[in-house]
Scaffold this motif. Structure first.
Motif, PDB file in Angstrom:
ATOM      1  N   ARG A  42       0.706  -1.138  -0.054  1.00  0.00           N
ATOM      2  CA  ARG A  42       0.013   0.120  -0.236  1.00  0.00           C
ATOM      3  C   ARG A  42       0.907   1.366  -0.097  1.00  0.00           C
ATOM      4  NH1 ARG A  42      -4.836   0.230  -1.510  1.00  0.00           N
ATOM      5  NH2 ARG A  42      -5.097   1.839  -0.129  1.00  0.00           N
ATOM      6  N   VAL A  43       1.937   1.290   0.883  1.00  0.00           N
ATOM      7  CA  VAL A  43       2.737   2.508   0.861  1.00  0.00           C
ATOM      8  C   VAL A  43       3.433   2.630  -0.286  1.00  0.00           C
ATOM      9  CG1 VAL A  43       4.996   3.310   1.827  1.00  0.00           C
ATOM     10  CG2 VAL A  43       3.250   2.286   3.310  1.00  0.00           C
ATOM     11  N   GLU A  44       3.866   1.605  -1.121  1.00  0.00           N
ATOM     12  CA  GLU A  44       4.730   1.529  -2.366  1.00  0.00           C
ATOM     13  C   GLU A  44       3.586   2.180  -3.421  1.00  0.00           C
ATOM     14  OE1 GLU A  44       6.183  -2.258  -2.831  1.00  0.00           O
ATOM     15  OE2 GLU A  44       8.239  -1.676  -1.985  1.00  0.00           O
ATOM     16  N   SER A  45       2.289   1.803  -3.433  1.00  0.00           N
ATOM     17  CA  SER A  45       1.369   2.035  -4.269  1.00  0.00           C
ATOM     18  C   SER A  45       1.241   3.472  -4.195  1.00  0.00           C
ATOM     19  CB  SER A  45      -0.120   1.349  -3.890  1.00  0.00           C
ATOM     20  OG  SER A  45      -1.017   1.831  -4.787  1.00  0.00           O
ATOM     21  N   ARG A  46       1.111   3.845  -3.098  1.00  0.00           N
ATOM     22  CA  ARG A  46       0.902   5.533  -2.792  1.00  0.00           C
ATOM     23  C   ARG A  46       2.200   6.173  -3.156  1.00  0.00           C
ATOM     24  NH1 ARG A  46      -1.735   9.734  -3.344  1.00  0.00           N
ATOM     25  NH2 ARG A  46      -1.410  11.396  -2.100  1.00  0.00           N
ATOM     26  N   ILE A  47       3.166   5.763  -3.172  1.00  0.00           N
ATOM     27  CA  ILE A  47       4.714   6.450  -3.465  1.00  0.00           C
ATOM     28  C   ILE A  47       4.484   6.438  -5.230  1.00  0.00           C
ATOM     29  CG2 ILE A  47       6.953   6.206  -3.786  1.00  0.00           C
ATOM     30  CD1 ILE A  47       6.961   5.289  -0.858  1.00  0.00           C
ATOM     31  N   ASN A  48       4.151   5.524  -5.717  1.00  0.00           N
ATOM     32  CA  ASN A  48       3.926   5.615  -7.212  1.00  0.00           C
ATOM     33  C   ASN A  48       2.887   6.442  -7.691  1.00  0.00           C
ATOM     34  OD1 ASN A  48       5.717   3.594  -7.682  1.00  0.00           O
ATOM     35  ND2 ASN A  48       4.496   1.673  -7.525  1.00  0.00           N
ATOM     36  N   ASP A  49       1.673   6.654  -7.009  1.00  0.00           N
ATOM     37  CA  ASP A  49       0.598   7.588  -7.137  1.00  0.00           C
ATOM     38  C   ASP A  49       1.181   8.933  -7.466  1.00  0.00           C
ATOM     39  OD1 ASP A  49      -0.973   5.536  -7.701  1.00  0.00           O
ATOM     40  OD2 ASP A  49      -2.069   5.756  -5.790  1.00  0.00           O
ATOM     41  N   ILE A  50       2.089   9.442  -6.239  1.00  0.00           N
ATOM     42  CA  ILE A  50       2.644  10.480  -6.005  1.00  0.00           C
ATOM     43  C   ILE A  50       3.580  10.985  -7.163  1.00  0.00           C
ATOM     44  CG2 ILE A  50       4.253  12.022  -4.556  1.00  0.00           C
ATOM     45  CD1 ILE A  50       2.813  10.774  -2.115  1.00  0.00           C
ATOM     46  N   ASN A  51       4.317   9.648  -7.568  1.00  0.00           N
ATOM     47  CA  ASN A  51       5.496  10.011  -8.774  1.00  0.00           C
ATOM     48  C   ASN A  51       4.678  10.404  -9.934  1.00  0.00           C
ATOM     49  OD1 ASN A  51       7.770   9.723  -7.212  1.00  0.00           O
ATOM     50  ND2 ASN A  51       7.770   7.492  -7.428  1.00  0.00           N
ATOM     51  N   THR A  52       3.682   9.623 -10.030  1.00  0.00           N
ATOM     52  CA  THR A  52       2.876   9.764 -11.367  1.00  0.00           C
ATOM     53  C   THR A  52       2.201  11.363 -11.415  1.00  0.00           C
ATOM     54  OG1 THR A  52       2.344   7.667 -11.457  1.00  0.00           O
ATOM     55  CG2 THR A  52       0.803   9.075 -12.833  1.00  0.00           C
ATOM     56  N   SER A  53       1.716  11.815 -10.317  1.00  0.00           N
ATOM     57  CA  SER A  53       1.164  12.944 -10.163  1.00  0.00           C
ATOM     58  C   SER A  53       2.367  14.025 -10.261  1.00  0.00           C
ATOM     59  CB  SER A  53       0.433  13.219  -8.567  1.00  0.00           C
ATOM     60  OG  SER A  53       0.317  14.520  -8.290  1.00  0.00           O
TER      61      SER A  53
END
Length: 91
Positions: A42-53
């Protein structure tokens, strides 16, 4: 989950002093590992979302700065969880 097809004879312990672990003995560790693995994903998923944003637009707004701070905090959490799981984190 905890049922075995075969039973270990009590003679292993009584006569030979050989102790074996059953699935029941490993259950606590397996559940804890599963929960931490889920949290890490879940943490890695949120980090990826932030990177995309952040990659979407080139300029840094106040919202982007907040996302960068959140990402920094999540990276710290990621390292702590990975350490508990005995995993190595590459940056």
């Amino acid at each position: 989950i905890e049922m075995n097809e075969r039973e270990i004879s009590p003679n292993w312990v009584i006569k030979h002093n050989i102790f074996t672990k059953s699935e029941k003995d490993k259950l606590d560790h397996l559940v804890t590992t599963s929960v931490f693995s889920f949290k890490l994903s879940r943490v890695e998923s949120r980090i990826n979302d932030i990177n995309t944003s952040l990659k979407a637009d080139g300029s840094l707004s106040d919202d982007d700065r907040l996302l960068l701070m959140e990402k920094r905090d999540l990276e710290i959490v990621k390292i702590k969880i990975a350490k508990k799981l005995g995993r190595i984190v590459l940056r």
